[in-house]
Design a protein around this motif. Sequence first.
Motif, PDB file in Angstrom:
ATOM      1  N   THR A  13       0.856  -1.182   0.000  1.00 28.28           N
ATOM      2  CA  THR A  13       0.000   0.000   0.000  1.00 28.28           C
ATOM      3  C   THR A  13       0.891   1.231   0.000  1.00 28.28           C
ATOM      4  O   THR A  13       1.818   1.334   0.816  1.00 28.28           O
ATOM      5  N   ARG A  14       0.645   2.147  -0.923  1.00 21.81           N
ATOM      6  CA  ARG A  14       1.440   3.359  -1.018  1.00 21.81           C
ATOM      7  C   ARG A  14       0.560   4.499  -1.500  1.00 21.81           C
ATOM      8  O   ARG A  14      -0.539   4.287  -2.005  1.00 21.81           O
ATOM      9  N   GLU A  15       1.046   5.732  -1.339  1.00 20.03           N
ATOM     10  CA  GLU A  15       0.234   6.898  -1.678  1.00 20.03           C
ATOM     11  C   GLU A  15       0.003   7.009  -3.178  1.00 20.03           C
ATOM     12  O   GLU A  15      -1.108   7.294  -3.628  1.00 20.03           O
ATOM     13  N   THR A  16       1.056   6.821  -3.988  1.00 23.51           N
ATOM     14  CA  THR A  16       0.927   6.899  -5.441  1.00 23.51           C
ATOM     15  C   THR A  16       1.667   5.723  -6.070  1.00 23.51           C
ATOM     16  O   THR A  16       2.437   5.019  -5.415  1.00 23.51           O
ATOM     17  N   ALA A  48      -2.979   1.959  -4.369  1.00 24.29           N
ATOM     18  CA  ALA A  48      -2.479   3.336  -4.377  1.00 24.29           C
ATOM     19  C   ALA A  48      -3.597   4.279  -4.773  1.00 24.29           C
ATOM     20  O   ALA A  48      -4.298   4.042  -5.768  1.00 24.29           O
ATOM     21  N   SER A  49      -3.786   5.332  -3.989  1.00 27.01           N
ATOM     22  CA  SER A  49      -4.814   6.342  -4.264  1.00 27.01           C
ATOM     23  C   SER A  49      -6.196   5.713  -4.430  1.00 27.01           C
ATOM     24  O   SER A  49      -7.008   6.130  -5.261  1.00 27.01           O
TER      25      SER A  49
END
Length: 222
Positions: A13-16, A48-49
Motif C-alpha cells: 500500500t502506497r500513496e501513489t 495506491a490512491s
Amino acid sequence: LHSCDDFKMSEETRETMNGAAVDFIGSLSFTKEEDFARPPVYLRHVLASGEDYIILVMHHALYDGIAVPLLLRHVRKFYTEEPQGIAIGFDHLADTILRQEHAGTEYWNRVLKDVSPWRFPRSSDARAADAWRSSLALGVTKEEVARTCRRYRVHPQCLGQAAWAKVLALTSQSTDIVFGQVVAGRILPGAKEFVGPVFVSRYLPYWRFSLTTILQNTIPCR
C-alpha cells in the motif's frame, strides 16, 4: 512452468504508483543460478490512491516483448468475454523451426566465411566498468527520416543499421563489417499470435539474411 501455482504474489500500500514498479524490480534478483529454481514470474498487488494495480515482472527467457501484450489480452478476455483457449501452441511452430534451423547452419557458415574478428576499442577516457556508452546528437528530424525511408522503400531500422555499419567501417578501417542484429522473427504462419518467446529469423528484403530460423533473437549482419 505454467502449471506452477506459486506466483509469489506480494502486496503493498502506497500513496501513489510513482516508482512502484522500479522498487519492485529492484527487490528481485536474477543474477544467481538459484534465482531460476522456480519460474521467474513475480506479481505484486499495489493499492495506491484508492485504486488497485497489479505489477507483473517476468524474465525475458519466458516471453519475448511481443508475447507479453498478447498474454495480457488473453487474461483480459477471461474477465470481459467468453473465455477462449490460446489457439497457437509451440508444437505448431516446432517442426518448422527445427527444419529451418538444420538448413540454416550451411547458410550462416557461408555468410560468415573468412570473417576476421575485431573488437570495438574502448575509449581512452572510459572508466573501468562492465559496460559503457557513448552518443552523438544529429540534427536530423523524425520527419526527415520517415521521408527518406518512404522514398527508398525501407524501414527506419535499415537506416539505423546502415549508420552503424558506417561507424564500424570508419572505426575499424575495414569495409567487411559484421554486427549482431536483434530481430522479432515472428514470420512463420501463426507466429504473430503465439504467446511465448519466438526467436527466429529469415530473409529480409534489404539485408542479406537467410531463409532460416534460429533459436535466438540476434543474427549476424555482414
